[in-house]
Design an enzyme around this catalytic site. Structure first.
Site, PDB file in Angstrom:
ATOM      1  N   SER A   1     -10.272  -0.184   6.838  1.00  0.00           N
ATOM      2  CA  SER A   1      -9.532  -0.115   5.580  1.00  0.00           C
ATOM      3  C   SER A   1      -8.888  -1.420   5.130  1.00  0.00           C
ATOM      4  CB  SER A   1      -8.461   0.981   5.666  1.00  0.00           C
ATOM      5  OG  SER A   1      -9.070   2.248   5.639  1.00  0.00           O
TER       6      SER A   1
ATOM      7  N   LYS B   1       0.864  -1.174   0.000  1.00  0.00           N
ATOM      8  CA  LYS B   1       0.000   0.000   0.000  1.00  0.00           C
ATOM      9  C   LYS B   1       0.906   1.232   0.000  1.00  0.00           C
ATOM     10  CE  LYS B   1      -3.932   1.928   2.607  1.00  0.00           C
ATOM     11  NZ  LYS B   1      -4.874   1.674   3.730  1.00  0.00           N
TER      12      LYS B   1
ATOM     13  N   SER C   1      -9.513   1.868   2.689  1.00  0.00           N
ATOM     14  CA  SER C   1      -8.583   2.575   1.833  1.00  0.00           C
ATOM     15  C   SER C   1      -7.475   1.692   1.253  1.00  0.00           C
ATOM     16  CB  SER C   1      -7.928   3.714   2.619  1.00  0.00           C
ATOM     17  OG  SER C   1      -7.110   3.214   3.665  1.00  0.00           O
TER      18      SER C   1
END
Length: 615
Positions: free
Chosen positions: A298, A202, A274
């Site tokens: 997330s 990420k 996210s």
């Protein structure tokens, strides 16, 4: 012009910072472009904020309010970087919390026999293989790390135009790592199950030599000169970083400066976030595994949307050094994979103190794939599984529309409520089937309730911490560079957070401590708690720190209600035919070994994880 920092300091000195008064008064002064605060402004602000102030006090306040205090300005001049945490450190550990500190050798499952005879001629046939399967192929030299790396790089490039999950490909780094891995394995220096396996990070994890954009406009060229701890540890394990993957801007949703990351099962929908890119790329068979983060859903949400298996570890198990900070008291890093055991193997490589992240506890994670999960004490959130759509909300009376525009909005709200209710009714059967399957597996499920507290009110801590983490962004006006600008997006949330009184933040923290004590008592009675993913437990356990495993629990049929939203970037655009549903298992603090063992047993009994999207 008046300076807001000086102004707030003066209000604090007068004992007014814990009310709406300073925010209202400051807004008035700014709106009028005033150089000084006047008595009339004080009167208006006091009336709006319902703060009684005597006339003689107003006169006394004027001189103080217009005095140029320098304290806030001096702190602002420090330009504190995102990496600096507050002096006060959050810990989810309460009195009586016990966890294992002695480490034992990891016990993986038996070597899979899937590819015991021959390897597919087309390596793309291995794209959806588990970490455990790929590890055995690499260990036995049936597949090289270079071959896997090139295959996954090719798939990332091929599928990114449709799914938009890549921020930066790390090709040079990846090929060098893969070459080194093959050389080491050939020399008999095998590092473990992640050796030679390609993974994606990420893009809030700093990576030396490559940009770390946080998914946000204004940060597209940001580069750090050091790797995050998790990146270093995966390097040490021999894993191969092939890509920096997308996240919604500043870790919210799936909208980033390059577009909207998509759901591989339905590319008309966002991947959710996210941890958007990690979930989308893992589900699409474009990496062997990925690392995501969770503050409030997330990992859970994109794992659900994309049909992945996600692990949100206990708060304080995995160091966050080198990761973007959003909420110092709630941020957690964890793996997004295709199987539960994959999550265990990745966690084993990244957990434990690093000497920098002061929240990390000296807890041991001793993975044992043969742990007898039948002996675990299992509860389930009975009321959440039986909960019906909020009838009161469905039938709530609204004020009569005064204009055609209001009438239209009212009709849209009604349509959305009906769609949400229809989806909830449809999805209920998957939760019921899960409980039936667990009972079929021989588990005695004990009903349990989470303690009642105003959990949503405690989330103000997250909002305030996030606003502080990106203080300069708001003050400078650069928040307008962020792609998403709706009322629920960060720019508006950060501005709103400036009106959270410091006193109320502390009160929320105290209420949170009460909740932590109460939830800890619940987990004294259970090793695992089964829960609907979308229930209140998501907020509760993110606040109290317990770990969660989210795994696929079926796929909606062709008769599933379709989404009433069309915008891929709208988080409400979800569900519909062919999309995954999920189930969540919760565990006690730093008891991931038991939690993962139980979740693995359920996953293998159901087999939903072996289904993959048709790209």
């Amino acid at each position: 012009m008046l300076d807001r920092r000086d102004f707030m300091r003066t209000c604090s000195g007068l004992g007014l910072a814990g009310t709406l008064f300073p925010g209202v008064l400051w807004a008035q002064a700014q709106a009028q472009g005033a150089k000084k605060i006047t008595k009339e402004m004080i009167e208006n602000a006091a009336a709006i904020a319902d703060v009684p102030i005597a006339d003689d006090c107003k006169e006394m306040m004027l001189e103080n309010l217009n005095d140029q205090a320098k304290g806030y300005e001096e702190i602002y001049k420090l330009h504190i970087p995102n990496s600096v945490e507050p002096a006060l450190i959050f810990s989810p550990v309460v009195s009586g919390t016990k966890y294992e500190t002695e480490k034992w050798p990891m016990k993986m499952s038996a070597a899979p026999k899937t590819w015991s005879r021959s390897v597919p001629k087309n390596l793309d046939d291995l794209a959806f293989a588990s970490v455990r399967e790929l590890a055995e192929l690499v260990r036995t030299k049936k597949v090289s790390s270079i071959a896997l790396t090139e295959m996954y790089l090719g798939r990332l490039k091929k599928n990114d135009p449709a799914l938009k999950f890549v921020v930066t490909l790390t090709e040079e780094r990846a090929r060098a790592q893969a070459k080194k891995a093959d050389e080491e394995i050939a020399a008999g220096k095998y590092r473990g199950p992640l050796h030679g396996l390609p993974w994606g990070a990420k893009d809030l994890l700093s990576t030396k030599g490559y940009r770390t954009t946080w998914g946000a406009g204004g940060f597209e060229t940001q580069i750090f000169d050091e790797d995050a701890t998790v990146v270093k540890r995966l390097d040490k394990a021999g894993a191969v970083l092939v890509a920096k993957l997308t996240l919604g801007a500043l870790a919210q949703g799936d909208v980033w400066f390059g577009g909207v990351t998509r759901n591989p099962w339905n590319t008309n929908q966002g991947s959710s976030g996210s941890s958007a890119g990690p979930a989308s790329a893992t589900a699409a068979g474009c990496v062997a595994f990925s690392i995501g983060s969770e503050t409030l859903g997330s990992i859970s949400s994109p794992s659900t949307r994309c049909g992945c298996t996600g692990l949100r570890p206990s708060f304080g198990l995995v160091p966050r050094t080198g990761a973007m900070a959003l909420s110092w008291s709630m941020d957690k890093l964890g793996p997004i994979c295709r199987t539960v055991e994959d999550c265990a193997l990745v966690l084993h490589a990244i957990y434990g103190p690093d000497g920098s992240d002061r929240t990390v506890q000296p807890a041991a994670f001793n993975w044992d794939a043969n742990l007898d999960w039948r002996k675990l004490r299992v509860g389930y959130l009975k009321a959440d599984f039986e909960k019906k759509p909020d009838e009161q909300q469905e039938t709530a009376k609204e004020e009569p529309a005064a204009t055609p525009e209001e009438l239209k909005k009212g009709e849209e709200r009604k349509k959305r409520r009906e769609a949400a209710r229809a989806r909830a009714e449809y999805d209920k059967k998957y939760n019921e089937a899960a409980l039936a399957k667990l009972k079929e597996m021989g588990m005695k499920l004990v009903p349990v309730k989470m303690p009642k507290f105003p959990y949503d009110a405690m989330v103000a801590m997250l909002t305030a911490e996030a606003a502080a983490a990106f203080d300069d962004l708001t003050r400078s006006g650069k928040d307008k560079l962020l792609t998403a600008q709706k009322d629920f997006d960060w720019p508006n949330s950060f501005r709103s957070a400036r009106f959270i009184p410091a006193v109320e933040y502390i009160q929320a923290a105290r209420a949170r401590r009460m909740a932590m004590d109460a939830v800890a008592k619940v987990f004294e009675e259970f090793d695992v708690i089964v829960a609907p993913t979308s229930s209140q437990q998501l907020v509760i356990t993110n606040l109290t720190g317990q770990p969660a495993v989210i795994l696929p629990n079926g796929f909606r049929g062709s008769d599933a209600p379709k989404s009433s939203f069309e915008d891929p970037g709208d988080f409400r655009n979800s569900g519909g035919p062919g999309t995954p549903v999920s189930l969540t298992f919760l565990g006690g603090l730093y008891r991931e070994a038991e939690l993962l063992a139980f979740a693995r047993a359920y996953q293998e009994a159901t087999g939903f994880h072996v289904q993959h999207p048709k790209l």
